[in-house]
Every structure is written in structure tokens, then in C-alpha cells.
Design an enzyme around this catalytic site. Sequence first.
Site, mmCIF file in Angstrom:
data_model
loop_
_atom_site.group_PDB
_atom_site.id
_atom_site.type_symbol
_atom_site.label_atom_id
_atom_site.label_comp_id
_atom_site.label_asym_id
_atom_site.label_seq_id
_atom_site.Cartn_x
_atom_site.Cartn_y
_atom_site.Cartn_z
ATOM 1 N N ARG B 64 0.804 -1.210 0.000
ATOM 2 C CA ARG B 64 0.000 0.000 0.000
ATOM 3 C C ARG B 64 0.854 1.285 0.000
ATOM 4 O O ARG B 64 0.699 2.140 -0.864
ATOM 5 C CB ARG B 64 -0.857 -0.042 1.259
ATOM 6 N N THR B 65 1.758 1.383 0.949
ATOM 7 C CA THR B 65 2.535 2.620 1.080
ATOM 8 C C THR B 65 3.419 2.847 -0.146
ATOM 9 O O THR B 65 3.512 3.955 -0.670
ATOM 10 C CB THR B 65 3.389 2.579 2.356
ATOM 11 N N LYS B 92 23.407 -8.049 0.176
ATOM 12 C CA LYS B 92 24.812 -8.474 0.176
ATOM 13 C C LYS B 92 25.568 -7.903 1.370
ATOM 14 O O LYS B 92 26.788 -7.970 1.417
ATOM 15 C CB LYS B 92 25.477 -8.039 -1.137
ATOM 16 N N ARG B 114 11.481 3.055 3.701
ATOM 17 C CA ARG B 114 10.894 2.203 4.745
ATOM 18 C C ARG B 114 11.997 1.313 5.265
ATOM 19 O O ARG B 114 12.751 0.734 4.477
ATOM 20 C CB ARG B 114 9.767 1.367 4.147
ATOM 21 N N HIS B 142 5.478 6.733 11.171
ATOM 22 C CA HIS B 142 5.049 6.546 9.793
ATOM 23 C C HIS B 142 4.239 7.807 9.469
ATOM 24 O O HIS B 142 3.017 7.772 9.415
ATOM 25 C CB HIS B 142 4.198 5.272 9.683
#
Lengths: 434, 324
Positions: B64-65, B92, B114, B142
Site C-alpha cells: 500500500r505505502t 549483500k 521504509r 510513519h
Amino acid sequence: MRPTLIRGGRLLDPSRSLDEAGDLLIEDGKIASVGGRITGPDGAEEVDASDLVVAPAFIDLHVHFREPGEEHKETIRTGAAAAAAGGFAEVWAMPNTDPPVDNPAAVGFVRAEGERARRSRVEPIGAASREQAGEQMTEVGELVSAGAVGISDDGRPIENSRLMRRLLEYTQAFGIPVIQHAEDTELSGHGVMNEGVVSTALGLEGIPNASEAAMVARDLLLAELTGGHLHVCHVSTRQSVELIRRAKEEGVPVTAEVTPHHLALTEEAVRDYRTEAKMHPPLRTEEDRAAVREGLAEGVLDLIATDHAPHHYEEKEREFDDAPFGIVGLETALGVGVESLVRTGVLTLSELVDRMACAPARAMDLPGGTLRRGAPADVVLFDPNESWTVDPSSFESKAANTPFAGDELTGRVHRTIVDGRTRYRAEPDDRDAN
Amino acid sequence: MSDGRPAANLGKDLVGLEPLSGDQILTILDTAEPFKEISERQIKKVPVLRGQTIVNLFFEPSTRTRISFEFAEKRLSADTVNVSATGSSVEKGETLVDTARNLEAMRIDMVVMRHGAAGAAQFLGDRISSNVINAGDGQHEHPTQALLDLLTLRDEFGGLDDLRVCIVGDILHSRVARSNIWGLLRVGADVAVCGPQTLIPRGLEELGVKVFPHIETAIEWCEALYVLRLQLERMNAGFVPSLQEYNRVYGVTSERLDRSDDEIPILHPGPMNRGVEIDSDVADGPHSLILPQVTNGVAVRMAVLYLLSGGEPEKADAAKEGEA
């Protein structure tokens, strides 16, 4: 060994309630004469100590020198040099290296490497359990024969109650303390800072006070049961102070330490995710800070120990959750002590010297920590009024992870003498030039 | 509404709502208003961020975000690149510091990130000159989610001052809850939380947040209910004994809502666990604001992108027509 005559200092020896101007003579590694005007023997090195305090050098019962295994963080040599620069004649090195110091050969290695460093004396603490796994007792007698001065699983607690009981019993024959990092790791969970309003705001997992205090309570009961010498590391909470106070009143054989950072800072230092303020146990609240200060002033907490915990800068330059716990403390201990305890009126300067030099010697029955005639010549010369700015790049330590970087502190070490030999001298400054 | 209000001046990054003032937050909401309309057009594209490069850096999975940001960016004509942790240099073993330095070297204008660690957005923002927008950092904040929630509440109620909002569920682990708490407090709303004590972080009362142990009293008190997702892991970690019990004690059901005299609008950040924290008839019912939240997400993110890129709040309307 050439005699040393320290002239015209302020002789400050809390072990004898001495605070007066006078000279101090060192011969053959011992204190030969204290006080008044002393005429030195021929060939004595004369040290001008005017405007300086001349005191028993400090003793730090809690440092991590990372060798063997993590020499990128610190070595015994660099750690011992940092100790000397901080005014310490003696430091006790924790065994949580890689591999841990859980056998006589490893104890011998730490001791030998410390001697080779020719700085502060480095005394090894042996692991309490094999591989510090918290299950099987190490060969305590063998460790002591090899030179261990205490046992600990520091870095982690001895959680198994039965093992803790056995250790407190078994160590008594050898006259060494069980040094406990008191923590209930189930209560700590994955916590990375104090649990409270700041951890809530930052979205970081918290470690409650009870995590420390619950283990302190258990250990005090076991010390009472067994009569063994319990030494509680880095006390950080009000509740632990109260428990230890009560136990001492009842005659339980316990000693306890507190770090300069828990005396100086609170959880607020963690804001902005400052990994330099991440350590175990975490910085607590104002209420806790007040309690450990009061506990230290009253003697409930016996002494100051730095928990010097060096890390490589890369390891701290990361997300808060992933950065390692611990900060360095040897080279800022005196300055932080004067700044946050003496200048705030919590302790007198004499009491600060007591908590950093005399009290560790009393707690562990050591010959140092005094300027008494005949004692080992462990002497520190410092200017209690000199302010300086903490610049970690100038540390003798390999590491720079300190929350005090850039802070202005008061109280600066000028010379550290260990067993009669000068092991640290501050860079000549303007004062010396005049 | 923005008349007389000073320019947003959000600073370089949007890390969270805690550091923002009520005025700054309302300015973002005001700026979002003209952007709402773009998504209703036939041709959903305006030249506001033409020539700007944006990296969407997602260290944690998000549907969604990430999509909402991507639509916001594309509808403003920015050039965007999506990087997810899987299959990238992150997998990595690259550190966040090195990731930051590499982004810097590529002359990116903005980074939307995020990350699983609290503080990661601030960490990145402190180390690069590009604008950083926090799309969720661990359990910290958020902010764009809370902004879209505030916009949705304002659309519904006409204002946010003194509005009584209760957040229900796993507050402890929720960055959405934290951002909403700060946002609502800053704009003058009354905030409460409700949930099992095991999932309520300590110190909330010190921030001025009420705590209701019972959902019934929370419903009695509030004008709007914000329902959080209860993750299955919380049961396994022992915070609640079972999802069934959670539903019985804290579930938002039509039966519970019907006992209130008022009709209480329901918000949820998604994705929902139907039958756990919220029943389907509530989620799909007439008072659900869940889909308007999603729609507002794109507008609010456009506003944030516009403001951080240096846009002035009062010129947003003109900017989207290519006149500014």
C-alpha cells in the site's frame, strides 16, 4: 629505580583523611615519605606539583580490553595506556573476550600482556562459567593461581540460581569476589534502552528497571545465604540502590559499583538515536540518577567503575538497534566525576578520590588506594580546576565511542605513577611553559 | 484556510510528526486539498516535479505505502526508481551508511525510505543532502500514514480541534499509532488508546494520552475509532493468549458500536485481519473510512513531496497547472 620527589602539591588522601600541602617521596616503588617539606635523596627526580592534587591513583574494577579476539576495538596495550592517561594505576579486565578468559593460560596471557604494556597494572578477571555459557563453573582455583583477581560472566549475567549459589560458596576459599552483571535477560528481551516515555517516543524496545533489580534481589539473597562476596556491577536503578542499602544494613557481604555515565546522564542522552549513549545497563531516568548519586554519596554504592567498553566507530555508526552496547570511560572518568559530582555538590573532591581510588582498594582488599608510607607508589597528579574539551581523536584508547565527545569537563590528569614509575605524563601545556 | 498561515517550512526531511508543529501539519493537509483533484482527472499527471529523481527505498515489504508513494510521484511527473532490500546490495550486507553515500553520489533529489529500524530515516537524513521522507522506520513513526489519517478525519468532521479519537490495539509495536498520537496532539485533538496492557507502551499518560483498558468505555468516549492491525507474531510472543480472545475482548464489532448513541467512523491503516481486530460488517459498513484513507494517501504524499521540494503551500494550486 630512581627516587621521585613530588614537590608542593595538595596531598589528598581520603584513606587517612589527609588534605594538606606538602611533598611526597617515592623510593623503590613505594611511598617513602608523605607530608611537610621533604629533602630528597641525591639523584631524585623532582616533580613540581604546585596547583596540582597529589592523590592515590585510581583503581577501575571494570574494563573491557577486547583482547584476545577483538583487537580492532582495543588491545590490552591501548587499554592500559588509556587507563594510565585517566589516572588509573590498576584496572580489572573483564573476561568476555573471544575466546573468553575461562582458563589459566588465558589469565596468564592477559597478565603478561598487561605487564608488557608498562602502563597501568592490568589484573585479569576470570570467567565464572566455562565459555561464559552460564552452566558449568570454571576452575576457579586454577584461575586464581594464574593470577585472576575475581570471577565474572560480565557482558551477560549468571542467571542460573544454583550456579550463582555454588560460585558464592566455592570462591570463598580463594578470597575473591563473584562479580555480577545483574540482569534478567527475559525481562530485558531485545531492549536497547531504558523503558519509559523516551523509548515510547523513539519506538525502541525498552529495558525496565526490574530487569536489573530483580536479579540484584536474588543475588543479595544468595549472598546472605552463602556468605560469599557479591560485587554488583554498574548499578543503574533506584530499586537496586534500595535493595543494596537494606542488605548492607543486615550485614550481607556485598559491594557495588556505579559508572560515571550513570551518575552523569539520563535516558535523554539517547534522543536522536545516539548510539554513543547505548550501553548495558541503559541510562535511566532522572529519579534513578538521583538515587545512584545519593547511594554513592552515602556509601551504599561503594565505588565508581567505568565499564570502559570500546567499540570500533563503524560498529556504532549504524541503526540504533544494531549498534553494540557500551562506551569508553577511562579517559573521561575524572573529568565527568568532577563535573557531574563535585561541581554539583554531590561529593567533595576528597570523596570523589575516595570512590575512585580508596574504595575499590577497600572493597577488594588491595594494597593500593592510599598514600600511606610503605604502600605501593600508585599516585596521580591532577588539576581539579582545569577545564578541557573531550576530543576522542586524542584518546590513548583505540576507540572513540563516548557520549561526552565535545563536552567541556573540569579536572585533568597530569601524571600517573604506577609502582613508583611514571606511566603517563600529559603533553606539556602553557602552564608548564610558564 | 491557509490564509495567514506561514509557509510550511518543514525542513529538509519528513522523519516524523513529533518534531512538527500543529501549524506545519495543518499546512500539509491544506496543501493536499488541491492535489486531491488530480487523481480524479482523466489524465492523472501534472508537471510539478518534472526532472526530479526520487528513489523509493524499501527495506521491508510494503504494498500500500509503496504504491501510494509511487502514484504520488508519477502523478507529479517525477522520475522514480524502486529499490527493495531483496536482490539489492543491501542483501549483500551493505550498511545503511554505504547505501546513503551511494545514493548521494548518484545525485538523487529525494529518498522515500521504509526500514525496520527505528531512527533509520533520521540516520539517512543526517547523512545525505537529498530530502528524506520516512515511509515507516521500525516502531518509531510513519508520518505520511498519520497525515492521510488526519486528512480523512478532517474531511469527515470538518476540523480536528478537540476531536476525540481513540486508537485501539497494539500500540506498543505500532509506528502508525505513534505518528497518529503526535499528529493528533499537535493539532489539538483529544487522544486515547485502548488495548491489552501488554501492548500499551509506558509513559503515554505523560504525553497527554488517555488509556482505556476496556473497549466499551473507549467507544463511549470517542468520536472516531482508529483500529490497528494485530499481528499474529504478538500471540506467539506472548502478548495476548490468542487471537480469538483478542477478538472477544478488544475486537471492534457492530454489536459493540451499536451500543453507542453516536455513529462512530472507523479508520484502519490496513492490511486488516478481519475477524481479529475488526469484524467485516464494520470494515465494510457505512461508517468505515478505510477506503477514503487510501484515496487521501496519494494526495497527502503529493503534498509532502511538493513541500519538501521547495514548493510554497499557497501556490500548490497554480503549480499543478504548470504555472508556478
